[in-house]
Motif scaffolding. Structure first.
Motif, short mmCIF file in Angstrom:
data_model
loop_
_atom_site.label_atom_id
_atom_site.label_comp_id
_atom_site.label_asym_id
_atom_site.label_seq_id
_atom_site.Cartn_x
_atom_site.Cartn_y
_atom_site.Cartn_z
N GLU A 1 0.16 0.71 -3.02
CA GLU A 1 -0.92 1.45 -3.67
C GLU A 1 -0.38 2.67 -4.40
O GLU A 1 -1.03 3.19 -5.30
N THR A 2 0.80 3.13 -3.99
CA THR A 2 1.46 4.23 -4.69
C THR A 2 2.32 3.66 -5.82
O THR A 2 2.59 2.46 -5.86
N PRO A 3 2.74 4.49 -6.77
CA PRO A 3 3.50 3.99 -7.93
C PRO A 3 4.79 3.28 -7.52
O PRO A 3 5.59 3.81 -6.75
N ILE A 4 4.98 2.10 -8.06
CA ILE A 4 6.20 1.33 -7.79
C ILE A 4 7.42 2.04 -8.37
O ILE A 4 8.52 1.94 -7.84
N SER A 5 7.22 2.77 -9.44
CA SER A 5 8.33 3.53 -10.03
C SER A 5 8.89 4.54 -9.04
O SER A 5 10.10 4.77 -8.98
N GLU A 6 8.02 5.15 -8.24
CA GLU A 6 8.47 6.11 -7.23
C GLU A 6 9.27 5.41 -6.14
O GLU A 6 10.25 5.96 -5.62
N TYR A 7 8.86 4.20 -5.80
CA TYR A 7 9.58 3.43 -4.79
C TYR A 7 11.02 3.17 -5.25
O TYR A 7 11.97 3.32 -4.47
N LEU A 8 11.19 2.80 -6.51
CA LEU A 8 12.52 2.54 -7.05
C LEU A 8 13.37 3.81 -7.05
O LEU A 8 14.53 3.79 -6.61
N LEU A 9 12.81 4.90 -7.51
CA LEU A 9 13.56 6.16 -7.56
C LEU A 9 13.92 6.64 -6.16
O LEU A 9 15.03 7.13 -5.92
N ASP A 10 12.99 6.49 -5.22
CA ASP A 10 13.25 6.92 -3.84
C ASP A 10 14.37 6.09 -3.22
O ASP A 10 15.19 6.62 -2.46
N LYS B 1 2.72 -7.32 -12.62
CA LYS B 1 1.81 -8.21 -11.91
C LYS B 1 0.64 -7.46 -11.28
O LYS B 1 -0.49 -7.97 -11.22
N THR B 2 0.90 -6.25 -10.82
CA THR B 2 -0.16 -5.45 -10.20
C THR B 2 -0.84 -4.52 -11.20
O THR B 2 -1.66 -3.69 -10.81
N LYS B 3 -0.45 -4.64 -12.46
CA LYS B 3 -1.04 -3.86 -13.55
C LYS B 3 -0.86 -2.36 -13.36
O LYS B 3 -1.73 -1.55 -13.72
N GLN B 4 0.29 -1.97 -12.82
CA GLN B 4 0.67 -0.55 -12.76
C GLN B 4 1.42 -0.21 -14.05
O GLN B 4 2.64 -0.08 -14.08
N TRP B 5 0.68 -0.04 -15.12
CA TRP B 5 1.32 0.09 -16.43
C TRP B 5 2.08 1.40 -16.61
O TRP B 5 3.07 1.46 -17.34
N GLU B 6 1.65 2.45 -15.91
CA GLU B 6 2.41 3.71 -15.98
C GLU B 6 3.78 3.53 -15.32
O GLU B 6 4.78 4.08 -15.79
N SER B 7 3.82 2.76 -14.24
CA SER B 7 5.11 2.47 -13.61
C SER B 7 5.97 1.62 -14.53
O SER B 7 7.20 1.83 -14.62
N VAL B 8 5.36 0.66 -15.23
CA VAL B 8 6.11 -0.14 -16.21
C VAL B 8 6.75 0.78 -17.24
O VAL B 8 7.94 0.65 -17.55
N ARG B 9 5.97 1.71 -17.75
CA ARG B 9 6.49 2.65 -18.76
C ARG B 9 7.66 3.47 -18.21
O ARG B 9 8.71 3.58 -18.85
N ASP B 10 7.48 4.04 -17.01
CA ASP B 10 8.51 4.92 -16.46
C ASP B 10 9.79 4.16 -16.11
O ASP B 10 10.90 4.64 -16.36
#
Length: 382
Positions: A269-278, A307-316
């Motif tokens: 539910e949190t940004p996937i981009s943060e998961y990658l950076l963490d 797939k989860t439509k987290q488009w801000e994470s896609v961008r980052d």
């Protein structure tokens, strides 16, 4: 069983054909003698001049070095652990003097204290001086020497970040001391214990007793693992414990798996981009390694974000991929996907078109990029 034997053969072939062992002698003032050691450097040590490597310190190096070094080489080849410098101390029969303890307080006696100081004040500084090391050290010991590596827990901070105890032969009071210390250490510690159902009875019972204490510790900084291998003896458990320990200690380092993709990324539910950076922040903090993010991990997190439509994470994530792999189509493709979904089709089309001369990655070919650009052009009449 056949698969296990095959794995061992692959490891040994890989190790003997690719790795070079360096033998050194250190004139130790602490022990008043010359100490022989073995060192295995990573395969690409000479070409990666800016890279630093964790240390895997192996006691009983006369027989424990090869299985540890072979597994380290194998796991690092497949990026399941970082490339590491393996250092083995050749002890032979001296292991009992080197690792001896007092019969009253059960701490290192005169000979044990000399060996303790040799490792901490001479050997590790020597390796740090002569080789490019990261500030992460794992100690490996078997029975008597497994007990000895635990004395480094009581330094502040501990000398070792990870402890691989193979059928440990603990000194009296050591189990309780270990449990108390692991509960109190503020820094991150990796602690592994292995025994077997056919291990020496007293050692198996001691390991199980320690396990009952350690599994109750609620510490966010303790990473504890225990194995009791079915049918394993005091000696055969070593061959099973070493790869298990490395796999568990370095689990955060491994590329994102299908299970992690399905069970973690797709349910976030949190940004996937943060998961990658963490993930890579933890790798840097733990192992002192600042590698680029793997292409595999970019693909996994970008696919999950799409797939989860987290488009801000896609961008980052795409922006980071463009920066780290500028010659690849990877970042451009997903940046184009972001602009498509955010309503800026013209910009997406231009990004797709601009990647015609870049390197293809996985399913993302130049034809795929140009086809997406052509579809936008047809749909919108650009």
């Amino acid at each position: 069983m056949k698969k296990y034997v095959l794995l061992v053969l692959i490891i040994l072939f890989n190790y003997t054909s690719q790795s070079q062992v360096i033998y050194e002698e250190i004139n130790s003032k602490k022990i008043g003698a010359t100490q022989r050691i073995k060192i295995q450097l990573p395969r690409n040590y000479e070409t990666n001049k800016d890279k630093r490597y964790p240390i895997v310190l192996v006691l009983d190096g006369d027989y424990l070095f090869e299985p540890v070094a072979g597994n380290v080489d194998y796991y690092s080849y497949w990026e399941d652990m970082p490339e590491s410098i393996v250092v083995g101390i050749i002890q032979g029969e001296n292991r009992y003097l080197d690792c001896s303890y007092d019969n009253i307080n059960y701490l290192p006696d005169e000979d044990g204290s000399k060996f303790f100081e040799f490792i901490g004040l001479e050997l590790i500084p020597h390796i740090d001086k002569e080789y490019r090391t990261a500030k992460f050290i794992i100690g490996v010991g078997h029975d008597f020497t497994a007990n000895f590596i635990n004395y480094y827990l009581f330094k502040s901070p501990p000398l070792l970040n990870g402890y691989i105890n193979l059928s440990p032969d603990f000194a009296p009071m050591m189990e309780q001391r270990i449990a108390d210390r692991l509960a109190a250490i503020p820094g991150r510690i990796f602690y592994y214990v292995a025994t077997g159902t056919d291990d020496i009875k007293g050692l198996r019972e001691s390991a199980e007793s320690l396990n009952n204490q350690l599994k109750e510790i609620k510490s966010p900084t303790l990473n504890y693992y225990f194995d009791n291998f079915e049918g394993a003896t005091h000696y055969t458990l070593v061959g099973r414990g070493i790869p298990h320990a490395l796999e568990k200690i370095f689990s955060v380092y491994r590329p994102i798996s299908k299970q992690e993709f399905n069970d973690v990324l797709l349910k976030m539910e949190t940004p996937i981009s943060e998961y990658l950076l963490d993930k890579y922040k933890v790798i840097e903090e733990l192992f002192g390694i600042t590698n680029n993010i793997r292409v595999n991990d970019f693909l996994a997190t970008l696919a999950a974000s799409e797939k989860t439509k987290q488009w801000e994470s896609v961008r980052d994530i795409a922006a980071l991929a463009q920066k780290q792999y500028p010659k690849s189509v990877l970042g451009d493709y997903y940046m184009g996907r972001y602009y498509e979904e955010s309503g800026n089709a013209r910009k997406a089309m231009r990004i797709y078109q601009s990647a015609f001369d870049k390197e293809e990655v996985d399913f993302i070919t130049v034809d795929v990029m140009l086809d997406r650009a052509a579809k936008i052009k047809n749909d919108f009449g650009y």
